[in-house]
Design a protein around this motif. Structure first.
Motif, PDB file in Angstrom:
ATOM      1  N   MET A  11     -45.668 -92.678 -73.169  1.00  0.00           N
ATOM      2  CA  MET A  11     -44.346 -92.097 -73.095  1.00  0.00           C
ATOM      3  C   MET A  11     -44.403 -90.873 -72.189  1.00  0.00           C
ATOM      4  SD  MET A  11     -41.792 -90.821 -76.125  1.00  0.00           S
ATOM      5  CE  MET A  11     -41.469 -92.490 -76.664  1.00  0.00           C
ATOM      6  N   VAL A  12     -43.421 -90.781 -71.297  1.00  0.00           N
ATOM      7  CA  VAL A  12     -43.389 -89.675 -70.348  1.00  0.00           C
ATOM      8  C   VAL A  12     -41.948 -89.268 -70.120  1.00  0.00           C
ATOM      9  CG1 VAL A  12     -43.338 -91.236 -68.351  1.00  0.00           C
ATOM     10  CG2 VAL A  12     -44.267 -88.931 -68.093  1.00  0.00           C
ATOM     11  N   GLN A  13     -41.731 -88.014 -69.775  1.00  0.00           N
ATOM     12  CA  GLN A  13     -40.382 -87.529 -69.489  1.00  0.00           C
ATOM     13  C   GLN A  13     -39.954 -87.964 -68.089  1.00  0.00           C
ATOM     14  OE1 GLN A  13     -40.439 -83.258 -70.108  1.00  0.00           O
ATOM     15  NE2 GLN A  13     -40.046 -83.503 -72.284  1.00  0.00           N
ATOM     16  N   PRO A  14     -38.659 -88.051 -67.880  1.00  0.00           N
ATOM     17  CA  PRO A  14     -38.176 -88.365 -66.523  1.00  0.00           C
ATOM     18  C   PRO A  14     -38.758 -87.397 -65.503  1.00  0.00           C
ATOM     19  CG  PRO A  14     -36.380 -88.497 -68.093  1.00  0.00           C
ATOM     20  CD  PRO A  14     -37.549 -87.947 -68.854  1.00  0.00           C
ATOM     21  N   GLN A  39     -41.260-106.014 -67.598  1.00  0.00           N
ATOM     22  CA  GLN A  39     -40.192-106.669 -68.337  1.00  0.00           C
ATOM     23  C   GLN A  39     -39.638-105.725 -69.380  1.00  0.00           C
ATOM     24  OE1 GLN A  39     -41.175-110.460 -70.158  1.00  0.00           O
ATOM     25  NE2 GLN A  39     -39.017-111.052 -70.203  1.00  0.00           N
ATOM     26  N   ALA A  40     -38.360-105.433 -69.251  1.00  0.00           N
ATOM     27  CA  ALA A  40     -37.666-104.595 -70.230  1.00  0.00           C
ATOM     28  C   ALA A  40     -37.107-105.488 -71.326  1.00  0.00           C
ATOM     29  CB  ALA A  40     -36.556-103.817 -69.538  1.00  0.00           C
ATOM     30  N   PRO A  41     -36.881-104.936 -72.516  1.00  0.00           N
ATOM     31  CA  PRO A  41     -36.368-105.742 -73.618  1.00  0.00           C
ATOM     32  C   PRO A  41     -35.062-106.442 -73.251  1.00  0.00           C
ATOM     33  CG  PRO A  41     -37.097-103.623 -74.421  1.00  0.00           C
ATOM     34  CD  PRO A  41     -37.150-103.558 -72.925  1.00  0.00           C
ATOM     35  N   SER A  85     -42.362 -89.851 -60.190  1.00  0.00           N
ATOM     36  CA  SER A  85     -40.896 -89.683 -60.275  1.00  0.00           C
ATOM     37  C   SER A  85     -40.280 -90.743 -61.187  1.00  0.00           C
ATOM     38  CB  SER A  85     -40.278 -89.776 -58.873  1.00  0.00           C
ATOM     39  OG  SER A  85     -40.822 -88.792 -58.018  1.00  0.00           O
ATOM     40  N   LEU A  86     -40.862 -90.907 -62.345  1.00  0.00           N
ATOM     41  CA  LEU A  86     -40.421 -91.961 -63.255  1.00  0.00           C
ATOM     42  C   LEU A  86     -39.006 -91.716 -63.762  1.00  0.00           C
ATOM     43  CD1 LEU A  86     -43.782 -92.535 -65.072  1.00  0.00           C
ATOM     44  CD2 LEU A  86     -42.438 -94.331 -63.974  1.00  0.00           C
ATOM     45  N   LYS A  87     -38.285 -92.818 -63.946  1.00  0.00           N
ATOM     46  CA  LYS A  87     -36.895 -92.784 -64.391  1.00  0.00           C
ATOM     47  C   LYS A  87     -36.772 -93.564 -65.698  1.00  0.00           C
ATOM     48  CE  LYS A  87     -35.419 -93.101 -59.557  1.00  0.00           C
ATOM     49  NZ  LYS A  87     -34.603 -93.885 -58.589  1.00  0.00           N
ATOM     50  N   PRO A  88     -35.762 -93.299 -66.497  1.00  0.00           N
ATOM     51  CA  PRO A  88     -35.578 -94.071 -67.734  1.00  0.00           C
ATOM     52  C   PRO A  88     -35.509 -95.578 -67.477  1.00  0.00           C
ATOM     53  CG  PRO A  88     -34.212 -92.119 -67.786  1.00  0.00           C
ATOM     54  CD  PRO A  88     -34.811 -92.176 -66.406  1.00  0.00           C
ATOM     55  N   GLU A  89     -34.959 -95.968 -66.358  1.00  0.00           N
ATOM     56  CA  GLU A  89     -34.854 -97.400 -66.052  1.00  0.00           C
ATOM     57  C   GLU A  89     -36.195 -98.047 -65.701  1.00  0.00           C
ATOM     58  OE1 GLU A  89     -33.051 -94.909 -64.708  1.00  0.00           O
ATOM     59  OE2 GLU A  89     -32.649 -95.280 -62.567  1.00  0.00           O
ATOM     60  N   GLN A 117     -47.193-100.668 -72.433  1.00  0.00           N
ATOM     61  CA  GLN A 117     -45.827-100.163 -72.536  1.00  0.00           C
ATOM     62  C   GLN A 117     -45.675 -98.824 -71.818  1.00  0.00           C
ATOM     63  OE1 GLN A 117     -43.061-101.616 -73.980  1.00  0.00           O
ATOM     64  NE2 GLN A 117     -41.903 -99.878 -73.195  1.00  0.00           N
ATOM     65  N   VAL A 118     -44.640 -98.743 -71.020  1.00  0.00           N
ATOM     66  CA  VAL A 118     -44.253 -97.489 -70.369  1.00  0.00           C
ATOM     67  C   VAL A 118     -42.858 -97.135 -70.857  1.00  0.00           C
ATOM     68  CG1 VAL A 118     -43.657 -96.386 -68.185  1.00  0.00           C
ATOM     69  CG2 VAL A 118     -45.684 -97.861 -68.337  1.00  0.00           C
ATOM     70  N   THR A 119     -42.718 -95.945 -71.407  1.00  0.00           N
ATOM     71  CA  THR A 119     -41.429 -95.470 -71.895  1.00  0.00           C
ATOM     72  C   THR A 119     -41.123 -94.137 -71.231  1.00  0.00           C
ATOM     73  OG1 THR A 119     -41.768 -96.551 -74.032  1.00  0.00           O
ATOM     74  CG2 THR A 119     -40.076 -94.844 -73.913  1.00  0.00           C
ATOM     75  N   VAL A 120     -39.975 -94.086 -70.567  1.00  0.00           N
ATOM     76  CA  VAL A 120     -39.556 -92.869 -69.882  1.00  0.00           C
ATOM     77  C   VAL A 120     -38.315 -92.340 -70.591  1.00  0.00           C
ATOM     78  CG1 VAL A 120     -38.923 -91.805 -67.700  1.00  0.00           C
ATOM     79  CG2 VAL A 120     -40.428 -93.820 -67.727  1.00  0.00           C
ATOM     80  N   SER A 121     -38.476 -91.207 -71.247  1.00  0.00           N
ATOM     81  CA  SER A 121     -37.392 -90.674 -72.071  1.00  0.00           C
ATOM     82  C   SER A 121     -37.567 -89.184 -72.251  1.00  0.00           C
ATOM     83  CB  SER A 121     -37.374 -91.368 -73.432  1.00  0.00           C
ATOM     84  OG  SER A 121     -36.409 -90.784 -74.281  1.00  0.00           O
ATOM     85  N   SER A 122     -36.432 -88.492 -72.334  1.00  0.00           N
ATOM     86  CA  SER A 122     -36.487 -87.065 -72.604  1.00  0.00           C
ATOM     87  C   SER A 122     -36.337 -86.814 -74.098  1.00  0.00           C
ATOM     88  CB  SER A 122     -35.394 -86.340 -71.823  1.00  0.00           C
ATOM     89  OG  SER A 122     -34.131 -86.905 -72.103  1.00  0.00           O
TER      90      SER A 122
END
Length: 122
Positions: A11-14, A39-41, A85-89, A117-122
């Motif tokens: 998990m990483v921030q935008p 692949q996103a859910p 430069s990861l984005k939520p998408e 799994q890669v999760t980009v979220s604040s």
């Protein structure tokens, strides 16, 4: 037996960065083009990037171009994906796969790992 084992997700921030690795075994890694797919859910698999056998040529999906860098170490049978430069998408399960066209329609071609799994979220 072909094995592809991805690691490095989290998990990483935008705006953050991650480096994914894929350890390959059971086949001659150096003679295969290799790819990353995500692949996103609830969505179809999306091709991300491909690198040729020697690493001399790379290609990227428009959605990641300029932010992601694919590379490989044939001496260590390892594939990498540097993501910046990861984005939520960009949130998705990321897979490494053999071959230059691992996705045809919504189907898989070649050998795939289990994903990281890669999760980009604040």
């Amino acid at each position: 037996e072909v094995q592809l084992v991805e690691s490095g997700g989290g998990m990483v921030q935008p705006g953050g960065s991650l480096r994914l690795s894929c350890a390959a075994s059971g086949f001659t890694f150096s003679i295969y083009d290799m790819s990353w797919v995500r692949q996103a859910p609830g969505k179809r698999p999306e091709w991300v990037s491909t690198i040729t056998t020697s690493g001399s040529r790379t290609s990227y999906a428009d959605s990641v171009k300029g932010r992601f860098t694919i590379s490989r170490d044939n001496a260590k049978n390892t594939l990498f994906l540097q993501m910046t430069s990861l984005k939520p998408e960009d949130t998705a399960l990321y897979y490494c796969a053999t071959g230059a066209r691992p996705v045809v329609g919504s189907g898989r071609v070649g050998n795939w790992g289990q994903g990281t799994q890669v999760t980009v979220s604040s």
